[in-house]
Structures are given as structure tokens and as C-alpha cells.
Design a protein around this motif. Structure first.
Motif, PDB file in Angstrom:
ATOM      1  N   UNK A   3      -8.115   6.871 -22.172  1.00  0.00           N
ATOM      2  CA  UNK A   3      -6.714   6.493 -22.412  1.00  0.00           C
ATOM      3  C   UNK A   3      -6.087   6.010 -21.123  1.00  0.00           C
ATOM      4  N   UNK A   4      -5.028   5.230 -21.266  1.00  0.00           N
ATOM      5  CA  UNK A   4      -4.291   4.737 -20.106  1.00  0.00           C
ATOM      6  C   UNK A   4      -2.814   4.960 -20.407  1.00  0.00           C
ATOM      7  N   UNK A   5      -2.055   5.441 -19.421  1.00  0.00           N
ATOM      8  CA  UNK A   5      -0.646   5.739 -19.690  1.00  0.00           C
ATOM      9  C   UNK A   5       0.164   4.448 -19.798  1.00  0.00           C
ATOM     10  N   UNK A  48      -1.555   6.215 -14.696  1.00  0.00           N
ATOM     11  CA  UNK A  48      -2.627   7.208 -14.786  1.00  0.00           C
ATOM     12  C   UNK A  48      -3.596   6.831 -15.900  1.00  0.00           C
ATOM     13  N   UNK A  49      -4.843   7.302 -15.768  1.00  0.00           N
ATOM     14  CA  UNK A  49      -5.826   7.047 -16.818  1.00  0.00           C
ATOM     15  C   UNK A  49      -6.650   8.297 -17.078  1.00  0.00           C
ATOM     16  N   UNK A  50      -7.205   8.363 -18.294  1.00  0.00           N
ATOM     17  CA  UNK A  50      -8.092   9.467 -18.623  1.00  0.00           C
ATOM     18  C   UNK A  50      -9.498   8.917 -18.735  1.00  0.00           C
ATOM     19  N   UNK A  84      -8.194  13.282 -15.582  1.00  0.00           N
ATOM     20  CA  UNK A  84      -7.012  12.434 -15.443  1.00  0.00           C
ATOM     21  C   UNK A  84      -6.930  12.030 -13.983  1.00  0.00           C
ATOM     22  N   UNK A  85      -6.643  10.762 -13.740  1.00  0.00           N
ATOM     23  CA  UNK A  85      -6.470  10.320 -12.347  1.00  0.00           C
ATOM     24  C   UNK A  85      -5.521   9.137 -12.289  1.00  0.00           C
ATOM     25  N   UNK A  86      -5.001   8.910 -11.089  1.00  0.00           N
ATOM     26  CA  UNK A  86      -4.137   7.755 -10.918  1.00  0.00           C
ATOM     27  C   UNK A  86      -4.988   6.498 -10.744  1.00  0.00           C
TER      28      UNK A  86
END
Lengths: 74, 698
Positions: free
Chosen positions: A42-44, A49-51, A60-62
């Protein structure tokens, strides 16, 4: 190509990790290291941020961090 | 009786606490002691004639010193004394968990592995050959499930057995290349009959890992001259083979390869992995558009619960303490003793205990967020917004909690692993107006804006506080806690149903700690304030008023004189003197000495601001925010501009005494409390000054 360039649902293989030691170790303790298979979950909304899934782990990370992971499409 | 000290180690979200709960069960005697900043929990019980003590160490992904939790765990494992390590691993994510295990094996301690969540693993069709895994790792592996309690008895028995036998050497075997170099060094050390507290293989390993302590120790010994070329050659071989000169990387690779190998040899998948529930739930909860509204709804629900349900027992608690105060006065009389017990101790402690229901509900909500795995999702959703202000996605829990009470807010900031992120968050929690500031706002908003607009004014006050807080965070990030942004890399654990027993246990211990605080330093603070506002005595003044009161027969007149006396006494008490002394500092904000004193007593607890104002404006101490005549007095005595400045000052300045102590504890140093005091006072003063001058224009 880096992790940050992938779209939701795409898979890739980690080629190198260019991050500094601390972050590299952190990635590594989650199983994100050279040769690992990753998949974007996923992507916010604001693309900040992305999963990412690595093996059985979801991370989860930026995007800033994702840019330090060079990948190759599989 | 024999004793057995076990260090419980594992990665986060592997069900460590749950396992501990299942092991100790009803024999539970939990001594929750907080370390400097991160808690370690200790559980002690007797099993078949052995006194077993288990220390639950903070969950950690690896033994580096990246985060506070990791440091606590690493320090404990390397420097404290214990008999064996109980390594809990998540059977459904074995490979990643074994990575930590390989680091633990290098510690050369007795170790046992609990393959937890076997029930879940079975459902997912994961089959683990525990015997084979035990042989590969050289340590016993026991299949358990903390949820169904299967294998728990066996696990404890194996722990006791292991403690009674001699230590077996770790079987962590590296790749052929590395093993060959290790062998070279080991055999050289053996040939030289080198004496050292560690065995030769471990020593060789430490040399190859460039362990600073080992190098220092061996550097001044004669063997060094001969050892050096062997070591140099070994390293250059490794560099060549791995195509890197980073020895850390090489060992990371080795451990990862070992973990992978162990999994390949012992784990088989019997059926296709069942459908990923987590993924389906995530599709909704971290949805691009609906994610944040859903989160806001949950938070709204939590706050509704906190205040709606919390207010019911609050009334009972309030009634109880009022009755207790009356009873104390009837037992100890209206003299000094009665006053110190009823007005000092009972009133002060009662004001704090009053918030216990809110705090329990809030902690319940937070525990629920944490144990289900939803918290990481929220951090994921909010990080983008928070990051702009120099905050971390996880900061939201402490900040939101701060609207209730700063004390639990400071404590919940522990979920932030990075020191700088945590400090910034700690510094701005006070900007989120806590429940105790509400009476002050209600009083002033009611006095100047009438009941119809007061609600909107309140809302504006809260929002403004939060916005100033975000601005302050940005300021701190740029000027104080500067430096590169810490990375945001976080596990999103599987969704799991919470164990209500475990949640209740958390809420219970937290509440107990809160009550303990109310009974200790809130009590002493209340006594101190009582003393400072009652001494030194002025009997002349008292006698003069006593005569005046006797002379008038009218009841209202008498009450007025009594109030006047209280105010006069307060003015010449220690507290009054302090107020007069500090008034020049507040003069540019338009505060008189009474308002200054009210702010200073507010340092003990924000509720006291209102009661102090009540006393000072000669109404007696029995005043609350709904008292119409105090509103009238405020309107009459305080100009609008000063009132605006006062509210702004209260909004920002140092939180109450209890919260300040907790802040010092959580930030790790009283130095930071001093910084917080200076920082909030300056910001409060400047904002109040601006507000004062702006309001004067209208």
C-alpha cells in the motif's frame, strides 16, 4: 530503480541497500537485505509512506527510506 | 530453595507478555519496576521447589543499539547476571525471528527457544521439526502456544533441566569460508596455549568481528605480534570473498544465511497459506481515503467513552472525598489539624484520584490499540502529516492522550523508539490542553463570552493550543533537536485478537502506579501548598476580624467579612509574598498579584488555579467554575485583555507538578525539566504578551 519507484502490487528483488549503517542494520533485522523479495502492499495518500512485505513481515517506511533500497523487477 | 533467573527475550509482537502471563498464571507476583525510561517487568513464582524469576526484557529485532529498547535489552544480556535466556520466537515468522536468535547464540549463554504461536502456525499450515531445529541450533526448542497454554509446563520443565546441566557450546556454524578463517585463528591460539576468560573459538570470533574490547585486551600482550598477520590475512580473505570491507555486513549476511538454512531444513508448508486476513482488514483500515476518517472515528469514540463513562464514577469519587473531608473535620476539629487533613491532604489527593476513571478508560483504549496492531497502521497514516512538523507518526498517541492528562501522555511517549522524536513529543505534550485546564477555560470563557459563545471559544482554545504545539515542534526540530531525520521503518504486525486478561493486567498496573503517585508526591505537594497559603499566621489580623464579625449580626455581612479575612491572610502568607514578588514579571501581561499567585499555585495542579482565584477574590475556597459570583468578580476585576493573556498563559505554561516529575522521569533527566520550564514559560509569556496587546486593540 529503487523501492520508491514501484507501484502498489508490484514485486521486486533487492539488489543493494545504500543506506547508512544504522538504517541498513534495521532493514536487515526485518529481513530486508540483498536478494530479498519485496512486494508493495500500500501507499499512503500523500505518497509519503508505503507498506512493503518482505517474507512474512510487513513493513511501513517513508519514501525517503525506500529510495535507499535499489531493486530489480522480477 | 534453588533459584533460577530467566531472561525473556524476543522480537516485538511475538506474544512475549502473553507467554509470561501464561507461565506465571495465578502464581503471579508482578513487580513492575521502571528503569530510567523503559520498563522491565519481573515475575517471580515457585515451581516444583524452584524459585523462578523471569525478567521480561523489551522486545527487540536485533541486538544493536538502535533504539532505547534495544539498548536496555542488550545491556541486560551483556552485563546482568541470569541463568538462562528464554528466547521467544513467532513460529509463523521463523526466519526473521531466528536472526535475533543467532545473535543471542553468540552470547554463549544457556538458552532455550519457545516456538510460540504454534496454534496459529498450524492453521496456516506451517509445520516445524522442533527436534531438528534444536539440533541445528544446539539449544532445545519447545513448541508452545501462549493462547491455548499448550506446552507451557514442558517449557518450564526444560528450563529447569537445562539449568541443572552443564553448558553446551553454541552450534552456530558459519559458512565454510568464515569457518576456515575461524579455525586458523583458533588453532593458533591453542598452539600458543593462550589463556583468556573466553574459549578460543569465541575469542577468534570476536577478533574477526573487530570487537573493540577484545582488541584492547590483546593489544598489549606478546601474542599480538604473531597474531596480527594471521588476522590481517583472514580479514583480507573475507573481504575478497564477500566483496565488501564492512565486517558488520559480512556477519549480518552470515547470520541471515544461517537462519535461512535452518528454516529450509526444518519448516515445511502442508497446505496453501490460508487467506491473509490482515491484508483484507488493511485494505479498509489503511485505505487511501477512508483510513484517516476511520481512525478519527475511533478516537472520537474513545474520547466519548473516556468522558461519558468516566464521569459516572467521578461523581461517586467526588462525593466520597467531600464526605471524607467533612468527616475528617468533625473528627479532628476545625483547627490546624482538621484543616491540614481535610483542606490539604484529602482535597489535594482527592482532586487527583478523581481522574482515575478517565485514566483507566484511556489506558484501556491505548492498550487495545497497541495489542491489536492497529497502532502501527495509524502511525503509517499520520506520519506524512506529522513529519512536516518534525514529529513521528507514532507521536499521535501521546499527543491525543495529552488532551486527557499529561501524566499518561508522557508515559505513552515510550512507544517512540527514537530519542529525539520522543523528546520533541514530550516537549509539546503540554500544549495539548489537559482536562484539568478545562475549569480555568470554562471560568474565563463564561465570564467574558456568555454561555452561548463559550463552547466555541473553548473549541478555539483547544485547537489553538494544538496548533501552537505543532509550531513549537517545528521550532524544536529546527533549532534544538536538529540533525537528520530519523528513519521511519516499522513493522506492521498481523492483526491479532487482544487478550482481555492481558489488557486488564496492563490497565490495572498502570492505575495502581497512578494511585501510588497520588498517595505520595501529590500528597506532599498538597501539604506544601496548604502550608504556604496558611503561614505565617497573623493573629492580630485574625483577632481584628473576629471582633468585627462578632459586632455584626447579619449573616451575609459575616460571611463577607470572613472572606475578606481569608483574602487578607492569604495576601500576607508565604504564597501571597511570592505572588507580590513575582508580579513585575507578569505586569507586562496585565496580571495583578492575585493572578500571578493563581498561576504559581497552578504549578502544583491546574485545578488549583480556579480555587486560588476564588480565595483571592474574597469568595472563600468553596468555589468552582459554575459559581456565578466568581464569574461576576472576574468580570469586574479583570480586564478582557488580561483575561485573554491569562488563558493563553495557562494554555501553554508548565504542566502540573505530578506531570513535571513524570516528564523528568520519561525524558531521562531533570535537565530537560529545566529546559521545559524555560521553554514553556518563554513561549507562554510571548504568546500571552501578543494576545494581551492584540486584545487591547479591540
Amino acid at each position: 530503480m529503487t523501492l520508491a519507484d514501484l507501484n502498489t502490487g508490484q514485486s521486486a528483488k533487492v539488489v543493494t541497500i545504500n543506506a547508512q549503517d544504522a538504517l541498513k542494520k534495521r532493514f536487515s533485522s526485518f529481513g530486508l537485505r540483498k536478494g530479498a523479495l519485496v512486494n508493495i502492499q500500500a501507499v499512503s495518500m500523500t505518497k509519503s509512506t508505503m507498506e512493503v512485505s518482505v517474507g512474512a513481515t510487513k513493513l511501513a517506511m517513508r519514501f525517503e527510506e525506500a529510495k535507499e533500497v535499489a531493486v530489480q523487477m522480477v | 530453595m534453588k533459584t533460577l533467573n530467566i531472561a525473556l527475550v524476543g522480537q516485538p509482537n511475538v506474544g512475549k507478555s502473553m507467554l509470561l502471563n501464561s507461565i506465571s498464571n495465578s502464581r503471579l507476583r508482578v513487580g513492575n519496576f521502571s528503569g530510567v525510561t523503559v520498563e522491565k517487568a519481573e515475575v517471580s513464582f515457585v515451581f516444583h521447589g524452584t524459585q523462578i524469576t523471569i525478567t521480561d526484557l523489551p522486545g527487540t529485532y536485533s541486538l544493536s543499539d538502535y533504539t532505547l529498547d534495544e539498548r536496555v535489552t542488550k545491556d541486560f544480556l551483556e552485563h546482568e547476571s541470569y541463568d538462562l535466556i528464554l528466547n521467544v520466537v513467532d513460529a509463523t515468522n521463523l526466519e526473521r525471528n531466528l536472526f535475533l536468535t543467532t545473535q543471542l547464540l553468540e552470547l554463549n549463554k544457556k538458552m532455550i527457544i519457545a516456538l510460540n504461536m504454534m496454534d496459529e502456525a498450524k492453521k496456516e499450515g506451517v509445520c516445524i521439526d522442533d527436534e531438528q531445529l534444536g539440533i541445528i541450533l544446539g539449544v532445545p526448542c519447545v513448541k508452545v502456544s501462549a493462547v491455548t497454554k499448550r506446552g507451557i509446563g514442558k517449557l518450564i520443565n526444560r528450563c529447569i533441566d537445562l539449568a541443572n546441566f552443564n553448558q553446551e557450546l553454541s552450534k552456530l556454524i558459519y559458512s565454510d569460508v568464515l569457518e576456515e578463517e575461524l579455525q586458523n585463528i583458533t588453532s593458533f591460539l591453542s598452539e600458543k596455549k593462550y589463556k583468556h576468560e573466553l574459549d578460543h573459538r569465541t575469542l577468534a570470533l570476536k577478533l574477526l568481528q573487530e570487537n573493540k574490547k577484545t582488541y584492547k585486551q590483546m593489544h598489549d600482550t606478546p601474542i599480538w605480534v604473531e597474531l596480527l598477520p594471521i588476522l590481517r590475512e583472514a580479514l583480507s580473505h573475507l573481504y575478497l570473498h564477500y566483496d565488501t570491507k564492512n565486517i558488520d555486513d559480512i556477519f549480518e549476511d552470515e547470520r541471515a544465511a544461517f537462519a535461512k538454512g535452518a528454516v529450509v531444513e526444518t519448516v515445511s508448508y502442508h497446505k496453501q497459506k490460508s487467506k491473509d486476513i490482515t491484508q483484507r482488514v488493511d485494505a479498509l483500515l489503511i485505505h487511501k481515503i477512508f483510513g484517516i476518517p476511520i481512525f478519527l472515528f475511533f478516537m472520537w469514540g474513545l474520547f466519548q467513552l473516556t468522558f461519558e463513562i468516566g464521569s459516572i464514577p467521578m461523581e461517586w469519587i467526588d462525593a466520597f472525598f467531600v464526605a471524607l473531608g467533612v468527616a475528617a473535620k468533625s473528627i479532628f476539629g476545625n483547627g490546624e489539624l482538621g484543616s491540614i487533613i481535610a483542606d490539604g491532604a484529602i482535597a489535594g489527593v482527592g482532586a487527583v484520584v478523581l481522574f482515575l476513571p478517565n485514566i483507566m478508560i484511556l489506558f484501556f483504549g491505548i492498550a487495545l490499540l497497541e495489542t491489536t496492531g492497529y497502532m502501527s497502521r495509524v502511525a503509517f497514516l499520520l506520519d506524512g502529516f506529522f513529519h512536516k512538523f518534525g514529529l513521528h507518526g507514532k507521536s499521535f498517541i501521546p499527543l491525543v492522550t495529552g488532551f486527557g492528562c499529561s501524566v499518561p501522555a508522557y508515559m505513552s511517549a515510550r512507544t517512540l523508539k527514537n530519542d529525539k522524536d520522543r523528546l520533541i513529543t514530550l516537549f509539546i505534550i503540554g500544549f495539548m490542553s489537559c482536562g484539568a485546564k478545562l475549569p480555568v477555560y470554562v471560568l474565563f470563557a463564561g465570564a467574558f463570552f456568555g454561555t452561548e459563545n463559550a463552547g466555541n471559544v473553548l473549541f478555539i482554545i483547544y485547537i489553538m493550543g494544538a496548533l501552537i504545539g505543532l509550531g513549537a515542534a517545528k521550532f524544536l526540530k529546527i533549532f534544538i533537536f536538529k540533525g537528520k531525520d530519523e528513519p521511519f521503518v516499522m513493522e506492521m504486525p498481523k492483526y491479532r485478537l487482544p487478550s482481555f486478561k492481558l489488557i486488564w493486567h496492563t490497565v490495572f498496573t498502570k492505575s495502581l502506579m497512578y494511585l501510588k503517585k497520588a498517595g505520595t508526591f501529590i500528597l506532599s505537594a498538597s501539604l506544601l501548598i496548604w502550608f504556604a497559603s496558611n503561614y505565617p499566621k497573623n493573629y492580630e489580623l485574625q483577632n481584628a476580624y473576629a471582633q468585627k464579625i462578632e459586632l455584626t449580626s447579619e449573616v451575609t455581612q459575616q460571611a463577607m467579612l470572613a472572606n475578606e479575612l481569608n483574602a487578607a491572610l492569604l495576601e500576607q502568607s508565604f504564597l501571597g509574598k511570592v505572588g507580590k514578588f513575582t508580579q513585575p514579571f507578569f505586569a507586562p501581561l496585565g496580571f495583578d498579584w492575585k493572578m500571578s499567585v493563581a498561576l504559581e499555585t497552578g504549578l502544583a495542579a491546574k485545578e488549583i488555579v480556579v480555587s486560588t482565584l476564588g480565595v483571592l477574590y474574597a469568595l472563600g475556597a468553596e468555589v468552582d467554575e459554575a459559581n456565578d459570583s466568581l464569574i461576576g468578580e472576574i468580570k469586574k476585576n479583570i480586564p478582557l485583555a488580561s483575561a485573554v493573556a491569562f488563558v493563553l498563559f495557562v494554555m501553554i505554561y508548565l504542566p502540573c507538578f505530578a506531570a513535571s516529575i513524570v516528564f523528568a522521569k520519561e525524558s531521562g533527566s531533570y535537565k530537560y525539566l529545566l529546559y521545559l520550564f524555560v521553554f514553556t514559560t518563554i513561549v507562554a509569556w510571548l504568546v500571552a504578551f501578543a494576545g494581551y496587546n492584540l486584545a487591547k486593540l479591540f
